[in-house]
Design a protein around this motif. Structure first.
Motif, PDB file in Angstrom:
ATOM      1  N   LEU A  38       0.869  -1.142  -0.160  1.00 29.42           N
ATOM      2  CA  LEU A  38       0.150   0.035  -0.072  1.00 29.42           C
ATOM      3  C   LEU A  38       0.796   1.253   0.020  1.00 29.42           C
ATOM      4  O   LEU A  38       0.634   2.274  -0.746  1.00 29.42           O
ATOM      5  N   GLY A  39       1.927   1.215   0.844  1.00 27.90           N
ATOM      6  CA  GLY A  39       2.755   2.451   0.809  1.00 27.90           C
ATOM      7  C   GLY A  39       3.532   2.469  -0.505  1.00 27.90           C
ATOM      8  O   GLY A  39       3.663   3.818  -0.850  1.00 27.90           O
ATOM      9  N   LEU A  40       4.066   1.453  -1.067  1.00 30.36           N
ATOM     10  CA  LEU A  40       4.556   1.817  -2.464  1.00 30.36           C
ATOM     11  C   LEU A  40       3.701   2.279  -3.284  1.00 30.36           C
ATOM     12  O   LEU A  40       3.992   3.102  -4.306  1.00 30.36           O
ATOM     13  N   LEU A  41       2.472   1.744  -3.332  1.00 27.67           N
ATOM     14  CA  LEU A  41       1.421   2.048  -4.355  1.00 27.67           C
ATOM     15  C   LEU A  41       1.167   3.642  -4.262  1.00 27.67           C
ATOM     16  O   LEU A  41       1.022   4.371  -5.161  1.00 27.67           O
ATOM     17  N   ILE A  42       0.891   4.023  -2.830  1.00 28.85           N
ATOM     18  CA  ILE A  42       0.640   5.426  -2.743  1.00 28.85           C
ATOM     19  C   ILE A  42       1.660   6.240  -3.383  1.00 28.85           C
ATOM     20  O   ILE A  42       1.470   7.321  -4.139  1.00 28.85           O
ATOM     21  N   ASP A  43       3.095   5.806  -2.902  1.00 31.49           N
ATOM     22  CA  ASP A  43       4.023   6.656  -3.602  1.00 31.49           C
ATOM     23  C   ASP A  43       4.199   6.921  -5.012  1.00 31.49           C
ATOM     24  O   ASP A  43       4.664   7.888  -5.494  1.00 31.49           O
ATOM     25  N   THR A  44       3.867   5.567  -5.526  1.00 30.76           N
ATOM     26  CA  THR A  44       3.929   5.690  -7.024  1.00 30.76           C
ATOM     27  C   THR A  44       3.030   6.677  -7.548  1.00 30.76           C
ATOM     28  O   THR A  44       3.122   7.339  -8.843  1.00 30.76           O
TER      29      THR A  44
END
Length: 347
Positions: free
Chosen positions: A282-288
């Motif tokens: 989830l954190g990587l998706l939001i950052d992307t």
């Protein structure tokens, strides 16, 4: 001729011969007078000096200048001053649409364009003319997201009689920026995490689906405590696509039989890590999404019982690029067929 001679002798009348000019002398004198008469007529004819130094009658100067302007199309580059701003281009670019005023300018057939010191001058908007030149070079209309002079640009296209461009600019709903909405729903259940992404723009969802990869494999007695994949090769799984506007995937571990677990890893390009923990994904998706121009505008819990979290994003979608279709020749005068080409954003 009769002359009276005075002498001591009685008066006598004596004839004395007088010599008249010959026919050849008369012809020479007549030719001289004729030339003088022609000289006077030539002095009375209206003459002028052209600004570029050409001398002759007005009609002669016009013919000479027209020939010079026609020769402009044979030069390697042509300079056009638009409202005092100098543009340099190749003649073939200005001749892309032979029926336009810019093409006629090279032939000296348009009084709106003045030839001054070897450069054409027209009193129009220079900032908008840069988009005119871009269209002549690429046959495409690509406007920045904050462009607000669409009507004025269309008016300039009509002034230059670039009607294919004016018709493309008439499709305002495609050229104006639009607001794009994206929603991410996240749900945790034991050692698994479920994701569902909704998007108002199907092309954005398609691009994001190409970035996300889900891999699966079996692990002996490992769960959340083992973030690294096993040495065995992992099998890629296709994303679920209920429609063009959403997609579904999951990560984590699931007990299949005995002490063996089925693990699902998620990788999101350009990051090469394979993550199994749902919170990390989830954190990587939001950052992307944030790097791709989206803004996080709200977070909420959709279902308190299942603890489904919802993250809402928005961004201003860049206008599409419109171009003349490949089967539409610039010289044809029919209705312009436009096609949409999605603007690829730099990663």
């Amino acid at each position: 001729m009769i002359s009276l001679l005075s002498s001591s002798s009685p008066c006598k009348l004596q004839f004395q011969e007088t010599k008249f000019p010959s026919n050849q002398a008369l012809q020479t004198k007549g030719l001289y007078l004729h030339l003088c008469y022609l000289g006077v007529l030539l002095l009375l004819l209206p003459h002028t000096v052209a600004p570029d130094g050409l001398w002759g009658s007005r009609d002669q100067v016009t013919d000479i200048r027209s020939g010079a302007e026609v020769a402009m199309s044979g030069r390697e580059v042509v300079a056009v001053s638009v409202g005092g701003v100098r543009f340099v281009t190749r003649p073939c670019t200005l001749l892309r649409f032979p029926e336009s005023r810019l093409a006629r300018m090279l032939g000296g057939d348009d009084p709106e364009f003045k030839l001054v010191n070897g450069e054409f001058f027209v009193d129009r908007d220079a900032a908008l003319f840069s988009y005119i030149m871009d269209f002549l070079r690429t046959l495409q209309v690509s406007l920045p997201a904050d462009f607000s002079d669409l009507q004025r640009l269309r008016r300039e296209a009509e002034f230059y009689e670039l009607y294919p461009l004016a018709e493309l600019l008439g499709q305002e709903h495609l050229l104006k920026p639009r607001l794009e909405i994206l929603e991410v729903r996240f749900f945790l259940q034991e050692m698994q995490a479920f994701f569902r992404i909704f998007g108002s723009c199907s092309s954005t969802v398609e691009t994001l689906a190409e970035q996300i990869t889900v891999l699966t494999g079996q692990l002996p007695g490992q769960g959340w405590s083992s973030p690294f994949p096993s040495q065995k090769p992992l099998i890629p799984l296709p994303l679920e696509r209920p429609s063009h506007h959403d997609m579904v995937f999951q990560c984590g571990t699931d007990c299949s039989a005995g002490d063996r677990f089925v693990a699902r890893y998620v990788s999101i390009k350009p990051d090469n890590r394979m993550l199994i923990n749902g919170t990390n994904v989830l954190g990587l998706l939001i950052d992307t999404l944030l790097k791709d121009g989206f803004r996080l505008i709200s977070t909420r819990t959709v279902s308190s019982d299942e603890k489904v979290e919802c993250y809402s994003f928005e961004r201003t979608q860049r206008p599409v690029s419109l171009s003349i279709a490949a089967n539409q020749h610039p010289e044809s005068s029919g209705t312009v067929q436009a096609r949409r080409s999605r603007v690829q954003k730099g990663k």
